[in-house]
Design a protein around this motif. Structure first.
Motif, PDB file in Angstrom:
ATOM      1  N   UNK A 124       0.847  -1.205   0.000  1.00  0.00           N
ATOM      2  CA  UNK A 124       0.000   0.000   0.000  1.00  0.00           C
ATOM      3  C   UNK A 124       0.880   1.253   0.000  1.00  0.00           C
ATOM      4  N   UNK A 125       1.872   1.280   0.865  1.00  0.00           N
ATOM      5  CA  UNK A 125       2.741   2.452   0.928  1.00  0.00           C
ATOM      6  C   UNK A 125       3.536   2.606  -0.361  1.00  0.00           C
ATOM      7  N   UNK A 126       4.074   1.525  -0.874  1.00  0.00           N
ATOM      8  CA  UNK A 126       4.835   1.595  -2.122  1.00  0.00           C
ATOM      9  C   UNK A 126       3.976   2.167  -3.246  1.00  0.00           C
ATOM     10  N   UNK A 132       5.978   1.501  -9.027  1.00  0.00           N
ATOM     11  CA  UNK A 132       5.244   0.473  -9.755  1.00  0.00           C
ATOM     12  C   UNK A 132       5.419  -0.802  -8.932  1.00  0.00           C
ATOM     13  N   UNK A 133       4.329  -1.260  -8.343  1.00  0.00           N
ATOM     14  CA  UNK A 133       4.394  -2.307  -7.325  1.00  0.00           C
ATOM     15  C   UNK A 133       3.709  -3.576  -7.800  1.00  0.00           C
ATOM     16  N   UNK A 170      -3.297  -0.482  -5.397  1.00  0.00           N
ATOM     17  CA  UNK A 170      -1.954  -0.161  -4.913  1.00  0.00           C
ATOM     18  C   UNK A 170      -0.870  -0.922  -5.664  1.00  0.00           C
ATOM     19  N   UNK A 171      -1.252  -2.055  -6.237  1.00  0.00           N
ATOM     20  CA  UNK A 171      -0.275  -2.949  -6.858  1.00  0.00           C
ATOM     21  C   UNK A 171      -0.961  -3.798  -7.915  1.00  0.00           C
ATOM     22  N   UNK A 172      -0.146  -4.446  -8.689  1.00  0.00           N
ATOM     23  CA  UNK A 172      -0.635  -5.501  -9.570  1.00  0.00           C
ATOM     24  C   UNK A 172      -0.279  -6.822  -8.902  1.00  0.00           C
TER      25      UNK A 172
END
Length: 185
Positions: A124-126, A132-133, A170-172
């Motif tokens: 979440x923070x990244x 790109x997470x 937040x991410x893939x």
């Protein structure tokens, strides 16, 4: 994956093998993490090993306890970056964000434990910080947990909900095979 992509391995410590922990899912997670680590090392991409250091003297992750040590197969090599954290999020008060930016790293791949705690918090923070997470679904695992209403949720349910919370927001979320294929390009 274009450019430098950091593989962030979260909390793969001896304490995570404690028999006192609740049932978990994804028994092949460690093998998948090891496959990713080997590929990252072969590709000469940055690898970060994160370790939880508890502030509680009774925790298996307290300094001086064997549980704080990395599991043997996830011990960092001398040139790899080690991050010690006191909260679930590996980017809070650790210098990891600065370390990534100093190297021009804009992409991170997150693996480890537990999906709904340290992995989710870090992802979440990244994502919020603009990295790109990617979270690797089959290279993470969760533990059985009681929900707020008092219902026991299986480790698989906890894992899948955490991944759903992250994916597309937040991410893939990808599999080990998908990430390894992308690494080779």
């Amino acid at each position: 994956m274009a450019g430098q992509t950091a593989l962030i391995i979260i909390d793969m410590q001896k304490g995570m093998r404690s028999i006192a922990l609740p049932p978990r899912n994804n028994p092949s997670a460690e093998d998948n993490i090891a496959r990713l680590a080997a590929a990252w090392r072969e590709a000469k991409q940055p690898l970060v090993c994160v370790r939880h250091v508890s502030r509680s003297a009774t925790s298996v992750f307290a300094p001086g306890q064997s549980g704080i040590e990395f599991q043997e197969r996830f011990s960092p090599l001398p040139h790899e970056h080690v991050v010690e954290k006191n909260v679930p999020d590996a980017l809070i008060n650790t210098g990891l964000e600065r370390w990534l930016h100093a190297r021009g790293i804009q992409q991170v791949v997150i693996v480890g434990v537990s999906t709904n705690n340290s992995v989710e918090a870090t992802a979440r923070t990244a994502g919020n910080l603009g990295f790109m997470t990617t979270v690797v679904a089959d290279a993470t695992f969760a533990f059985e947990k009681q929900d707020y209403a008092g219902n026991v949720r299986s480790a698989e349910d906890v894992h899948l909900m955490a991944l759903a919370n992250l994916h597309g927001e937040y991410a893939e979320v990808r599999t080990t095979d998908e990430v390894l294929t992308a690494l080779s390009y």
